[in-house]
Design an enzyme around this catalytic site. Structure first.
Site, PDB file in Angstrom:
ATOM      1  N   PHE A  11       0.899  -1.169  -0.176  1.00  0.00           N
ATOM      2  CA  PHE A  11       0.110   0.067  -0.022  1.00  0.00           C
ATOM      3  C   PHE A  11       0.802   1.256   0.092  1.00  0.00           C
ATOM      4  CE2 PHE A  11      -2.248   2.733   3.452  1.00  0.00           C
ATOM      5  CZ  PHE A  11      -2.866   3.615   2.481  1.00  0.00           C
ATOM      6  N   ALA A  81       7.170  -5.260   5.401  1.00  0.00           N
ATOM      7  CA  ALA A  81       6.878  -5.757   6.643  1.00  0.00           C
ATOM      8  C   ALA A  81       5.710  -6.592   6.619  1.00  0.00           C
ATOM      9  CB  ALA A  81       6.609  -4.368   7.501  1.00  0.00           C
ATOM     10  N   THR A 123       6.321   2.902  13.019  1.00  0.00           N
ATOM     11  CA  THR A 123       4.965   3.427  13.278  1.00  0.00           C
ATOM     12  C   THR A 123       4.455   3.877  14.631  1.00  0.00           C
ATOM     13  OG1 THR A 123       2.892   2.000  13.777  1.00  0.00           O
ATOM     14  CG2 THR A 123       4.680   0.869  13.694  1.00  0.00           C
ATOM     15  N   GLU A 125       2.509   2.885  16.689  1.00  0.00           N
ATOM     16  CA  GLU A 125       2.181   1.850  17.387  1.00  0.00           C
ATOM     17  C   GLU A 125       3.430   1.434  18.488  1.00  0.00           C
ATOM     18  OE1 GLU A 125      -0.089  -1.513  16.079  1.00  0.00           O
ATOM     19  OE2 GLU A 125      -1.426  -0.369  14.827  1.00  0.00           O
ATOM     20  N   TYR A 148       2.923  -7.553  16.305  1.00  0.00           N
ATOM     21  CA  TYR A 148       3.343  -6.459  15.222  1.00  0.00           C
ATOM     22  C   TYR A 148       4.303  -5.524  15.749  1.00  0.00           C
ATOM     23  CZ  TYR A 148       3.047  -2.738  12.078  1.00  0.00           C
ATOM     24  OH  TYR A 148       3.304  -1.346  11.379  1.00  0.00           O
TER      25      TYR A 148
HETATM   26  P1  NAD Z   1       1.545  -3.657   3.254  1.00  0.00           P
HETATM   27  O1  NAD Z   1       1.069  -4.849   3.960  1.00  0.00           O
HETATM   28  O2  NAD Z   1       0.231  -2.896   2.367  1.00  0.00           O
HETATM   29  O3  NAD Z   1       2.881  -3.955   2.265  1.00  0.00           O
HETATM   30  C1  NAD Z   1       3.804  -4.720   2.721  1.00  0.00           C
HETATM   31  C2  NAD Z   1       4.825  -5.062   1.501  1.00  0.00           C
HETATM   32  O4  NAD Z   1       5.800  -5.560   2.034  1.00  0.00           O
HETATM   33  C3  NAD Z   1       3.979  -5.865   0.633  1.00  0.00           C
HETATM   34  O5  NAD Z   1       4.234  -5.439  -0.786  1.00  0.00           O
HETATM   35  C4  NAD Z   1       4.613  -7.321   0.768  1.00  0.00           C
HETATM   36  O6  NAD Z   1       4.540  -8.182  -0.334  1.00  0.00           O
HETATM   37  C5  NAD Z   1       6.102  -6.883   0.971  1.00  0.00           C
HETATM   38  N1  NAD Z   1       6.925  -7.970   2.025  1.00  0.00           N
HETATM   39  C6  NAD Z   1       6.416  -8.444   3.273  1.00  0.00           C
HETATM   40  N2  NAD Z   1       7.130  -9.210   3.628  1.00  0.00           N
HETATM   41  C7  NAD Z   1       8.141  -9.311   2.847  1.00  0.00           C
HETATM   42  C8  NAD Z   1       9.647  -9.793   2.666  1.00  0.00           C
HETATM   43  N3  NAD Z   1       9.597 -10.967   3.615  1.00  0.00           N
HETATM   44  N4  NAD Z   1      10.415  -9.495   2.015  1.00  0.00           N
HETATM   45  C9  NAD Z   1      10.124  -8.577   0.771  1.00  0.00           C
HETATM   46  N5  NAD Z   1       8.900  -8.128   0.775  1.00  0.00           N
HETATM   47  C10 NAD Z   1       7.921  -8.274   1.655  1.00  0.00           C
HETATM   48  O7  NAD Z   1       2.034  -2.520   4.406  1.00  0.00           O
HETATM   49  P2  NAD Z   1       1.804  -0.906   4.261  1.00  0.00           P
HETATM   50  O8  NAD Z   1       0.728  -0.704   4.901  1.00  0.00           O
HETATM   51  O9  NAD Z   1       1.984  -0.623   3.000  1.00  0.00           O
HETATM   52  O10 NAD Z   1       2.893  -0.570   5.132  1.00  0.00           O
HETATM   53  C11 NAD Z   1       4.516  -0.365   4.786  1.00  0.00           C
HETATM   54  C12 NAD Z   1       5.313  -0.003   6.061  1.00  0.00           C
HETATM   55  O11 NAD Z   1       5.011   1.281   6.672  1.00  0.00           O
HETATM   56  C13 NAD Z   1       5.462  -1.103   7.105  1.00  0.00           C
HETATM   57  O12 NAD Z   1       6.813  -1.297   7.470  1.00  0.00           O
HETATM   58  C14 NAD Z   1       4.622  -0.699   8.085  1.00  0.00           C
HETATM   59  O13 NAD Z   1       4.820  -1.176   9.498  1.00  0.00           O
HETATM   60  C15 NAD Z   1       4.679   0.591   7.885  1.00  0.00           C
HETATM   61  N6  NAD Z   1       3.381   1.485   8.419  1.00  0.00           N
HETATM   62  C16 NAD Z   1       2.182   1.474   8.023  1.00  0.00           C
HETATM   63  C17 NAD Z   1       1.285   2.333   8.509  1.00  0.00           C
HETATM   64  C18 NAD Z   1      -0.236   2.016   8.074  1.00  0.00           C
HETATM   65  O14 NAD Z   1      -1.246   2.337   8.500  1.00  0.00           O
HETATM   66  N7  NAD Z   1      -0.397   1.071   6.953  1.00  0.00           N
HETATM   67  C19 NAD Z   1       1.277   3.273   9.354  1.00  0.00           C
HETATM   68  C20 NAD Z   1       2.689   3.539   9.822  1.00  0.00           C
HETATM   69  C21 NAD Z   1       3.744   2.573   9.274  1.00  0.00           C
HETATM   70  O1  DAU Z   2      -1.127   3.242  13.628  1.00  0.00           O
HETATM   71  C1  DAU Z   2      -0.158   2.541  12.645  1.00  0.00           C
HETATM   72  C2  DAU Z   2      -0.538   1.388  11.975  1.00  0.00           C
HETATM   73  O2  DAU Z   2      -2.004   1.394  11.715  1.00  0.00           O
HETATM   74  C3  DAU Z   2       0.229   0.748  11.201  1.00  0.00           C
HETATM   75  O3  DAU Z   2       1.581   0.287  11.943  1.00  0.00           O
HETATM   76  C4  DAU Z   2      -0.315  -0.734  10.910  1.00  0.00           C
HETATM   77  O4  DAU Z   2       0.775  -1.463  10.004  1.00  0.00           O
HETATM   78  C5  DAU Z   2      -1.698  -0.396  10.407  1.00  0.00           C
HETATM   79  O5  DAU Z   2      -2.306  -1.792  10.248  1.00  0.00           O
HETATM   80  C6  DAU Z   2      -2.423   0.172  11.369  1.00  0.00           C
HETATM   81  O6  DAU Z   2      -2.665  -0.655  12.650  1.00  0.00           O
HETATM   82  P1  DAU Z   2      -4.084  -0.664  13.429  1.00  0.00           P
HETATM   83  O7  DAU Z   2      -4.453  -1.835  14.117  1.00  0.00           O
HETATM   84  O8  DAU Z   2      -4.597   0.641  13.977  1.00  0.00           O
HETATM   85  O9  DAU Z   2      -5.080  -0.393  12.038  1.00  0.00           O
HETATM   86  P2  DAU Z   2      -6.344  -1.650  11.721  1.00  0.00           P
HETATM   87  O10 DAU Z   2      -7.011  -0.899  10.249  1.00  0.00           O
HETATM   88  O11 DAU Z   2      -6.133  -2.916  11.801  1.00  0.00           O
HETATM   89  O12 DAU Z   2      -7.465  -1.061  12.673  1.00  0.00           O
HETATM   90  C7  DAU Z   2      -7.931   0.265  12.972  1.00  0.00           C
HETATM   91  C8  DAU Z   2      -8.807   0.280  14.305  1.00  0.00           C
HETATM   92  O13 DAU Z   2      -9.933  -0.470  13.845  1.00  0.00           O
HETATM   93  C9  DAU Z   2      -8.100  -0.475  15.330  1.00  0.00           C
HETATM   94  O14 DAU Z   2      -8.652   0.231  16.540  1.00  0.00           O
HETATM   95  C10 DAU Z   2      -8.822  -1.691  15.343  1.00  0.00           C
HETATM   96  C11 DAU Z   2     -10.289  -1.388  14.677  1.00  0.00           C
HETATM   97  N1  DAU Z   2     -10.887  -2.376  13.637  1.00  0.00           N
HETATM   98  C12 DAU Z   2     -10.349  -2.910  12.793  1.00  0.00           C
HETATM   99  C13 DAU Z   2     -10.460  -3.938  11.771  1.00  0.00           C
HETATM  100  C14 DAU Z   2      -9.996  -4.441  10.773  1.00  0.00           C
HETATM  101  C15 DAU Z   2     -12.167  -2.934  13.937  1.00  0.00           C
HETATM  102  O15 DAU Z   2     -12.781  -2.239  14.526  1.00  0.00           O
HETATM  103  N2  DAU Z   2     -12.767  -3.709  12.940  1.00  0.00           N
HETATM  104  C16 DAU Z   2     -12.013  -4.239  11.874  1.00  0.00           C
HETATM  105  O16 DAU Z   2     -12.404  -5.246  11.054  1.00  0.00           O
END
Ligand code: NAD
Ligand code: DAU
Length: 350
Positions: A11, A81, A123, A125, A148
């Site tokens: 993403f 990740a 993150t 978190e 995580y």
């Molecule tokens: P995502 O799950 O959408 O994408 C993760 C990507 O990493 C995928 O393309 C997957 O194929 C690749 N991957 C997983 N394991 C791998 C491995 N062993 N080797 C090579 N590639 C691998 O994740 P995202 O939401 O895009 O998050 C990206 C980064 O940002 C992560 O490090 C996450 O901790 C961090 N982050 C995410 C959020 C959020 O809200 N999504 C917020 C803060 C930080």
């Molecule tokens: O804060 C940053 C983090 O945000 C990133 O590091 C993580 O990669 C990312 O997945 C996200 O973690 P959260 O646990 O906060 O996100 P999630 O989308 O899983 O859930 C957001 C909130 O919504 C959390 O309080 C759980 C709740 N939830 C989630 C799901 C999937 C629900 O109530 N119902 C659901 O089905």
């Protein structure tokens, strides 16, 4: 500058690559990704033929493959990740392997190849549950709650140890909850949006009063570019949307915008160890690098809902795969699946 982007098919990584290529600077991107269930090259269809972009399939835990992909790169931006908290509870082993061991291998190879800059994407978190009214700054204690977030905190500490011990040129970012186009539907916002559009129940964990700080992915990527170009080595930069909203309020807003009834809200068994509140102080990145979010939550949500409305084929293909059995197990049979975890813990898969 040639940059190795790990996890670029996910993403945030795919949004980052698109944004960097559009800057028109001399960046050349190598996207290194294992293509797990969350990695999808369709996310990058529009840039696949750009001469400044190439893809290498590989695992960050495979040192030889990492070395061959990183060779000739001046910088690394490390997104790869296992990113989903729920999955880290159901099956922690791949999370620890990729997020901790994988980061360690990247650090080792980057040191060996004298990479000039390493941006580690972390993150909010890692700071754990924040009390009402409290905000985490970059020096707040790390108090992760889930496998995580513990794996992310562990990798942050490893990166910082390389800075201090080896003079390794790393910078860290800690961002809040991202949303926007191309997000895998296991995450809250795309799950709620797509279920609402399909008239399916919106599963609210527990009482729905947990709070998250929402950040549009394009704002996050602009922050990462600023840190890549101008962040101080060894420093951590918080990146938050400064838009803290309760899950239930968010779900109701999505129902309003999609024109669906609140009867779709469905309270389900809570996530074990669920953090109630995340909140970041983001003065540092604003003061030092001039970054602040530009996309309001209202505008970002409308744009994101429109994106999911217009990309039904992308969503159908994503949902058709592994996601279907995941959803059946943890949503349609949620009580029994979580009950089994509470009784015995997830079965170790080591
Ligand atoms: P995502 O799950 O959408 O994408 C993760 C990507 O990493 C995928 O393309 C997957 O194929 C690749 N991957 C997983 N394991 C791998 C491995 N062993 N080797 C090579 N590639 C691998 O994740 P995202 O939401 O895009 O998050 C990206 C980064 O940002 C992560 O490090 C996450 O901790 C961090 N982050 C995410 C959020 C959020 O809200 N999504 C917020 C803060 C930080
Ligand atoms: O804060 C940053 C983090 O945000 C990133 O590091 C993580 O990669 C990312 O997945 C996200 O973690 P959260 O646990 O906060 O996100 P999630 O989308 O899983 O859930 C957001 C909130 O919504 C959390 O309080 C759980 C709740 N939830 C989630 C799901 C999937 C629900 O109530 N119902 C659901 O089905």
């Amino acid at each position: 500058m040639k940059i190795l982007v790990t996890g670029g098919a996910g993403f945030i990584g795919s949004n980052f690559i698109r944004q960097v290529l559009a800057l028109g600077k001399d960046y050349v991107i190598v996207n290194y990704d294992k293509l797990t269930y969350a990695g999808n090259l369709e996310n990058l269809d529009d840039v696949a033929k750009n001469p400044a972009y190439s893809f290498a399939k590989g695992d960050i835990c495979d040192a030889a493959a990492v070395e061959s992909a990183m060779n000739g790169c001046e910088a690394v931006v490390h997104f790869a990740a296992e990113s989903h908290v729920d999955r880290s509870i159901y099956e922690p082993a791949p999370v620890i392997e990729t997020n901790v061991t994988g980061t360690f291998i990247l650090l080792q190879v980057a040191r060996k190849l004298n990479v000039r800059r390493f941006v580690h994407i972390s993150t909010d978190e890692v700071y754990g549950d924040m009390d009402a009214g409290a905000f985490a700054d970059e020096n707040s204690p790390l108090q992760p709650s889930s496998p995580y977030s513990a794996s992310k905190a562990s990798s942050d500490l490893l990166v910082r140890s390389y800075v201090r011990t080896f003079g390794f040129p790393a910078v860290l970012t800690r961002a809040s909850n991202n949303y926007g186009p191309y997000q895998f539907p296991e995450k809250f916002l795309p799950l709620m949006i797509t279920n609402a559009l399909d008239d399916k129940p919106l599963p609210i964990y527990g009482d729905g009063k947990q709070q998250r700080d929402w950040l549009h992915v394009e704002d996050h990527c602009r922050g990462i570019v600023a840190v890549l170009e101008r962040g101080r080595i060894g420093e951590v930069y918080n990146i938050g949307g400064q838009d803290i909203v309760e899950n239930l309020t968010m779900a109701k807003a999505l129902l309003r915008v999609t024109g669906k009834p609140e009867t779709l809200l469905s309270y389900v068994k809570d996530r074990p160890g669920h953090d109630r509140r995340y909140a970041l102080k983001c003065d540092k990145i604003e003061r030092e690098l001039g970054w602040k979010p530009t996309i309001s939550l209202e505008e970002g949500l409308r744009q994101t809902i429109d994106w999911y409305r217009s990309n039904t084929k992308w969503m159908a293909r994503v949902r058709d795969g592994e996601y279907r059995s995941y959803y059946e197990k943890y949503y349609e049979n949620r009580d029994s699946s979580l009950h089994a975890i509470a009784q015995t813990g997830p079965k170790p898969s080591l």
